[in-house]
Design an enzyme around this catalytic site. Structure first.
Site, short mmCIF file in Angstrom:
data_model
loop_
_atom_site.label_atom_id
_atom_site.label_comp_id
_atom_site.label_asym_id
_atom_site.label_seq_id
_atom_site.Cartn_x
_atom_site.Cartn_y
_atom_site.Cartn_z
N SER A 1 11.75 7.50 -6.31
CA SER A 1 10.50 7.50 -5.59
C SER A 1 9.90 6.11 -5.38
CB SER A 1 9.48 8.37 -6.35
OG SER A 1 9.08 7.75 -7.56
N LYS B 1 2.92 -0.17 -7.11
CA LYS B 1 3.21 1.18 -6.60
C LYS B 1 1.91 1.96 -6.47
CE LYS B 1 6.36 5.10 -7.55
NZ LYS B 1 7.34 5.69 -8.48
N SER C 1 13.54 7.13 -10.76
CA SER C 1 12.76 6.57 -9.65
C SER C 1 12.59 5.06 -9.66
CB SER C 1 11.36 7.21 -9.61
OG SER C 1 11.43 8.52 -9.12
#
Lengths: 496, 95
Positions: free
Chosen positions: A159, A79, A183
């Site tokens: 997210s 990420k 998330s």
């Protein structure tokens, strides 16, 4: 070369790598090819094939030498919130345009030390603020799943939307995610994969761009519960550079996957039965409950009376911490600086830089945070929210004290929705996505989303299990038994 | 609690985010929606409850107060939008 090496799980690949049936180089090449063909998903936003091939070569050498931890030779997506040395790391924000850290986050370093391979950086909501991956400076991520024959693009959730999309589409074997209010678990549920948020303090936060420091935790996003156990072990552990990381031994989580949950007590919280929740989710929840019972667990109805106040408390605490954490983006030390007009001073530099660099949702949360922390409102909002947070944690403490081992809930209140569908909704409507997950962050507990079934439109739905603090091993074992009973094997049909 | 345009302007200023004058009414409206949602917290009886400071009851680790790294000005400045002669450069601050 074998077909579809990129579709392997971590456990399968590990066994094949150790048996010399495949090489880390072949496995990495298969993933890089899959990534090259999946531009339409917009999951990978910084590609690092040279690093990947170098790490693959090193992993192959370790495998030949017989020095191969479980993650050795496993290609991952990272990420964009994780700082990776010399590789763009911008938390999907324009304010960090061009930022290349001179250091490596502890979690990514631990994965690399274990022999894991970085394929590239994954798209996400800007500063991890969002539930649909529509706030990214890189543009929306697209969910590999579609509603039947409808070609409308759906959100992968947020997210960690890039991580979710990439794992579900077999672009990598697994990915790192981070979870502040849901998330990891919400996007995992939206794409039919497993996502684990560990206990607060299990992973070091050092080198992960901070959103809300008292809530943020990193965790694995994987194709199976076993993979989550393997990857979690490699990510976890005390780090002197993060004083909130726990100095506790990290168990061999995979060895705890016996599938035997006889005698365990599973709580079903009545407050998680929401008005307007789709019948399919209600039914799936009941199915999960029956399956755990059939596996020998005792099912009890429980009450977590302050659940209703978790989201409003979160939307005080998280923005407050964000407004403080994001104060560092001032155009001085890194990233974007606005072009200044004649006569502009340092205040104009800050104000213009932050207006240009932050997107709308980030600006909104920073300003809400600033407001709730401002003189005269600090007690009424921030301190009140922290007191409600203490009550939310007390709810969980009470049920655990009564002997509950884990809590079963839906992961999300709906299946994945269409990109742009929420554009006209007010911000609070989007926040409701995290209604089942956010309590877990406020109480610092481990939570895992496992794929449970498909809805009438053919979209995946997930169930969530919540565990006792530091009992990830037990939680993973319960999830393992549930996964086995659910038998979810569906994959999105490839259209990209 | 209702946020007016003047409060929205003040919050933007405190947050050091430039908001154009014509964007303030919409911003104030958004704040009101979110704060309206947060107002639910007023229903909770928090009498005698301490604000949470740490979610896990743990004592933070301490280390010796000594320099553990440094001597890397080039690395520190490598990402700066404007660095000169070993320093971050900013517009003139003092008249």
């Amino acid at each position: 070369m074998m077909a579809d090496l990129n579709a392997l799980t971590i456990a399968e690949a590990r066994d094949k790598l150790r048996a010399k049936e495949i090489s880390a180089t072949e496995l990495t090449e298969a993933c890089l090819a899959a990534i090259d063909g999946a531009g339409a998903l917009n999951a990978f936003v910084h590609h690092t094939p040279e690093i990947a091939m170098g790490q693959a070569k090193a992993a192959d050498a370790r495998l030949i030498a017989g020095d191969a931890p479980a993650m050795c030779g496993i290609p991952l997506g990272i990420k964009d919130l994780f700082c990776t040395k010399g590789v763009p790391s911008q938390a999907a924000s324009a304010i960090l345009n061009g930022f290349k850290p001179a250091y490596e986050s502890t979690v990514s370093q631990k994965l690399f030390d274990a022999g894991a391979i970085m394929l590239g950086k994954l798209n996400m909501d800007e500063f991890a603020m969002g539930s649909s991956n529509e706030t990214s400076t890189y543009g929306d991520v697209v969910n590999p799943w579609r509603r039947g024959n409808d070609s409308a693009d759906l959100t992968p959730g947020g997210s960690s939307g890039g991580s979710a999309s990439a794992v579900a589409a077999d672009l990598c074997l697994a990915a790192t995610g981070t979870d502040t209010g849901g998330s990891i678990r919400q996007p995992a549920a939206f794409v039919g994969i497993t996502g684990l948020k560990p206990t607060y303090g299990r992973c070091s936060r050092w080198g992960i761009v901070a959103f809300a420091s008292s809530l943020d935790q990193a965790g694995p996003m994987t194709k199976s519960v076993r993979d989550a156990a393997i990857m979690m072990e490699a990510m976890a552990g005390h780090d002197p550079k993060d004083s909130t990381s726990a100095d506790l031994e990290v168990p061999n989580f995979e060895a705890m996957l016996t599938g035997d949950i006889r005698g365990k007590t599973i709580g079903i919280p009545r407050e998680y039965r929401m008005d307007g929740m789709p019948d399919e989710i209600e039914a799936l929840w009941a199915t999960g409950r029956e399956m755990l019972q059939d596996a020998g667990a005792k099912i009890v109805d429980i009450s977590l009376p302050h659940s209703k106040y978790a989201l409003p408390a979160y939307y005080v605490i998280a923005p407050a911490e964000a407004s403080s954490n994001l104060a560092r983006y001032d155009g001085v030390r890194y990233g974007h600086r606005a072009k200044l007009a004649q006569g502009d001073g340092i205040t104009e530099m800050y104000e213009k830089t932050r207006a240009e660099g932050f997107g709308a949702e980030v600006q909104r949360r920073v300003m809400i945070g600033t407001y709730v922390l401002s003189a005269g409102f600090y007690d009424a909002y921030y301190n009140r929210a922290r007191r409600v947070r203490a009550l939310i944690k007390r709810d969980f403490d009470a049920v655990f004290a009564e002997g509950v081992d884990a809590i079963l809930t839906p992961a999300t209140p709906s299946a994945a929705f269409g990109l742009g569908e929420m554009a006209d909704a007010d911000p609070v409507q989007m926040y409701l996505n995290d209604v089942f997950t956010v309590t877990v962050n406020l109480a610092g507990l481990p939570g895992i989303a496992v794929p449970a079934g498909l809805d009438a439109q053919g979209l995946p739905l997930g169930l969530q299990l919540i565990g006792r603090p530091w009992a990830e091993g037990d939680l993973l074992n319960t999830a393992y038994a549930l996964e086995d009973a659910l038998g979810f094997v569906s994959k999105p049909a490839k259209w990209w | 609690m209702s946020i007016d345009i003047e409060t929205a302007r003040r919050v933007a200023k405190l947050a050091r985010i430039k908001v154009e004058e014509d964007a303030l009414p919409a911003l104030a409206q958004e704040f009101n929606t979110i704060l309206g949602f947060i107002e639910q917290l007023n229903e909770v009886d928090i009498e005698g409850v301490e604000p949470m400071t740490s979610v896990t009851p743990m004592r933070l680790k301490r280390r010796k107060d000594e320099v553990t790294d440094g001597d890397m000005p080039d690395k520190v400045l490598s990402n700066a939008p404007d660095a000169r002669e070993g320093f971050f450069a900013v517009p003139k601050v003092v008249e």
